[in-house]
Design an enzyme around this catalytic site. Structure first.
Site, short mmCIF file in Angstrom:
data_model
loop_
_atom_site.label_atom_id
_atom_site.label_comp_id
_atom_site.label_asym_id
_atom_site.label_seq_id
_atom_site.Cartn_x
_atom_site.Cartn_y
_atom_site.Cartn_z
N GLU A 90 0.84 -1.20 0.00
CA GLU A 90 0.00 0.00 0.00
C GLU A 90 0.87 1.24 0.00
OE1 GLU A 90 -2.04 3.47 1.83
OE2 GLU A 90 -0.38 2.36 2.68
N GLU A 91 1.96 1.19 0.79
CA GLU A 91 2.72 2.40 1.09
C GLU A 91 3.40 3.02 -0.12
OE1 GLU A 91 2.32 3.90 3.65
OE2 GLU A 91 1.99 2.56 5.35
#
Lengths: 471, 471
Positions: free
Chosen positions: B326-327
């Protein structure tokens, strides 16, 4: 300030007057103290000194370039603030140079830990040290271990400092820091790590002084941040062997010259009698030493400056002493005590600021018993600051306390140690944590005490001389 | 829970029933949701998952060994918890390897600063970069600067994130993080530093993703902790030229294989219809990703597990998706959206946990307008948890939001973002900061929403498909 609080302060003062008759402090002196108190609450001298020292000098570990810069800074500032007899009195300090410290758990689960070498730690070999971890809670528990449980391993002191108003939890976690490595080495440990002696929940370890003992080969000593000590405990709780790898490149580098920096506000009549206001100029190196002890430096300088600006100067001299190397052996305090031993009877009272600039919650006084009424009179002027009288358990602090042992009476302004020990000796002890209003509260209290102590007829008597002094 | 609050929840529910007649949720379903809520408040599955992931895996930056370990961990845990169809669906992720970053002010006053390279930053030359600092507040202010003011200098973005319940301040400080280096490079800057996009007052910088633009040579990009940004501002306030020396050894290393890890609690009748519960398995690397997003992983897994243990399983399938990366680009969310595009109509509702485990303060829902009464019925069961209905401004979060763009309705459990952004992307995002009671509150809310969503007759309709999807 509420009018109710102000009235209660006045009432306390009147009660003191009624109870004790002939007063060591004239009403005009008390009026002036109250006026100084009000001026202090609107004065930004201390806060600006803290800003300047932390920004323009920063960390100032004894013997480092920052330490030398701090001495020059202090001389400049005291002169600029109008102090008299500004001087640097040389102090020899040990010089320890921090390197890089690293720690990682290598088994059962790899994790990198936030760690700091304790002050004075020797280096590891270049390749580091890897060994199994043995947890112990206290020095006593360590000493009860069989050598075969400790030898070849890394001792981990797990005791956690509990936060409190008076910082009492610190005293219970400092012993492993001071001698945990030495005691571990006696049993053959290869290194020592400890849960930080401090309450920060950040991954910012609390460093601090530790010392070895002669005849035992020194082993490296480290503090883990509280979250990292938690991680180590989580892994130990798995029941599997936990291994740590540690490295450290710090080293000793002989001695260096530092100095106590001193300035005075001369008394109007009894100039040779002094009220000592103490703080320390050095700091640990991970932060900028904002609360430990730039605030102390700022608070005592501002208090003395305000008194110097008074139209009604007190009888005695206010002497501000910025001590060298409090953190790593009280070098400056010992040097001062030695240098001024013959003049100790002219040291009428001492007061130290070395718990940061947090909320004052009381004042304690160790004075001759017949001088306690004078203390209560002084305290009555502190009442509107929320500072009650807390009794006779005053130490004078680490530096000024050296003079107490020689017979000088002391007072302690007690301040909230809870937030102080969240920051103490960590990278987080920085200027942004300083609240200007709390600085002013401390300055106001110091100003009142110092002014009235310098003015009071007859002083505070003498304390018994401790059998062991200035150590 | 107070009886008054419970009564008001019942009242809200009854009002809903009265208002809407034929109900999509039977009374037995609502009773079961209430029973699940109570079980969740006494369940430690989520907290123990967070403990395990942070302790046994730790940091799990996309493409790192920790990322691979997390995928294996997740498969094991979902199987052990009794999930069906447990699988890892491969996702290609970029691999950036953090090195050592250092920053010091070299003029006017030497100070070492706490700094972190922003994700994706290129390295400096080995000898570092030293240049004068130019402060700007925003990207807009930067873009308005003449090239000669920026060229050859280090741009310093000064904007400070303000804490708030909904984390709104984050959105205003993220733009410089994302493209501040690229925009600075366009004007000839040699490096970019920013005040962290986050509210920590510790010397723990907030890292995060940044991206360069094609055709402009990339320059190194750093985040300073808030206290260190303060220090830089203090020195700039002197009016003297301020110089920074920066070094960084991070680098890109191609791509790596990661995976979305998926597990299901099959529905009792409509197994092909799914309620998606999302969280992300990757984390930033400075801490152990406890609140970002190990708690999300724990919360959604525990909620689904509790539903799976119910004697009255819901009609639809609960699908737990632990997203990859996600990051650093939403790799897993994009891969999932691509892989399941053809089955998007079977995705009945989505819900994401990616704001840590803090106090829930409301629920929002983006569903077909005629399905809002169903949302209100679900919310009535959340009432005793202190979760009011907050309207239709739901996003689905960063990962699940990719499916919203394809037409899937979403609900957001809104939780206190204040403490979250004290920890977010810093070394302090560790297990010790996780409060088991708050984890349970979140699990309870997720359990209720997921259970009732999986049971409700007719679902939540569809949302308009966004013109630009899955980016």
């Amino acid at each position: 300030m509420s009018s109710a609080r102000f009235s209660s302060g006045v009432a306390a003062c009147l009660l003191t007057v009624i109870a004790h008759g002939a007063e060591p402090l004239a009403g005009a002196a008390l009026d002036e103290a109250r006026a100084l108190r009000a001026r202090a609450l609107a004065d930004d001298t201390a806060y600006e000194l803290v800003r300047s020292l932390t920004t323009e000098v920063g960390p100032r570990l004894a013997g480092s370039p920052g330490d030398a810069a701090a001495v020059a800074w202090a001389l400049d500032k005291l002169k600029a603030l109008g102090f008299s007899n500004v001087r640097a009195e040389p102090v020899t300090v040990p010089r320890w140079i921090r390197g890089e410290a690293r720690a990682e758990i290598t088994a059962p689960w790899l994790q990198t830990l936030a760690v700091a070498a304790l002050g004075g730690s020797v280096a590891t070999p270049a390749e580091g040290i890897e060994a199994e971890v043995v947890p112990v809670t206290t020095l006593e528990e360590l000493k009860a271990q069989p050598r075969e449980r400790i030898a070849g391993r890394i001792v981990f002191f797990t005791a956690r400092m509990q936060p409190s108003l008076d910082g009492g939890g610190y005293e219970t976690t400092v012993p492993p820091r001071g001698t945990g490595a030495a005691e571990s080495a006696k049993l053959g440990a290869v290194a020592m790590v400890m849960r930080s002696a401090g309450t920060s929940v950040s991954r910012t370890p609390h460093t601090g002084a530790q010392r070895y003992v002669d005849g035992i080969p020194p082993i490296p000593a480290f503090a883990l941040s509280n979250p990292d000590a938690d991680m180590l405990e989580q892994q130990l709780a798995s029941g599997r062997p936990v291994r740590l790898k540690l490295s450290n490149t710090s080293r000793w580098d002989g001695e260096a010259q530092s100095a106590n920096v001193i300035g005075e506000i001369p008394g109007r009549s009894h100039q040779q009698e002094v009220i000592v206001l103490g703080a320390h100029l050095d700091s640990w190196d991970l932060g900028t030493g904002a609360h430990d002890d730039a605030t102390g430096v700022g608070i005592i300088a501002a208090a003395a400056k305000l008194i110097g600006e008074s139209k009604r100067r007190p009888k005695r001299t206010i002497r501000v002493v910025f001590y060298a190397n409090e953190e790593f052996g009280l070098s400056g305090a010992k040097a001062y005590a030695t240098a001024y031993k013959d003049q100790i009877d002219q040291h009428v009272l001492g007061l130290e600021s070395d718990l940061g600039a947090f909320r004052p919650y009381g004042v304690a006084a160790r004075v001759a018993p017949d001088k306690l009424p004078l203390v209560r009179t002084i305290q009555s002027v502190l009442e509107p600051l929320g500072v009650p009288y807390l009794g006779t358990e005053a130490s004078g602090g680490a530096d000024v306390g050296q003079l107490r042992k020689l017979g000088m009476p002391v007072m302690d302004l007690q301040t909230d140690a809870g937030p102080y020990f969240d920051l103490h000796h960590t990278a987080n002890d920085t200027f942004d944590k300083v609240d200007p209003r709390l600085v002013q509260l401390n300055v106001a209290a110091f100003t009142v005490i110092a002014y009235l102590a310098a003015e009071a007829e007859g002083g505070f008597g003498r304390l018994p001389v401790a059998s062991e002094t200035a150590q």
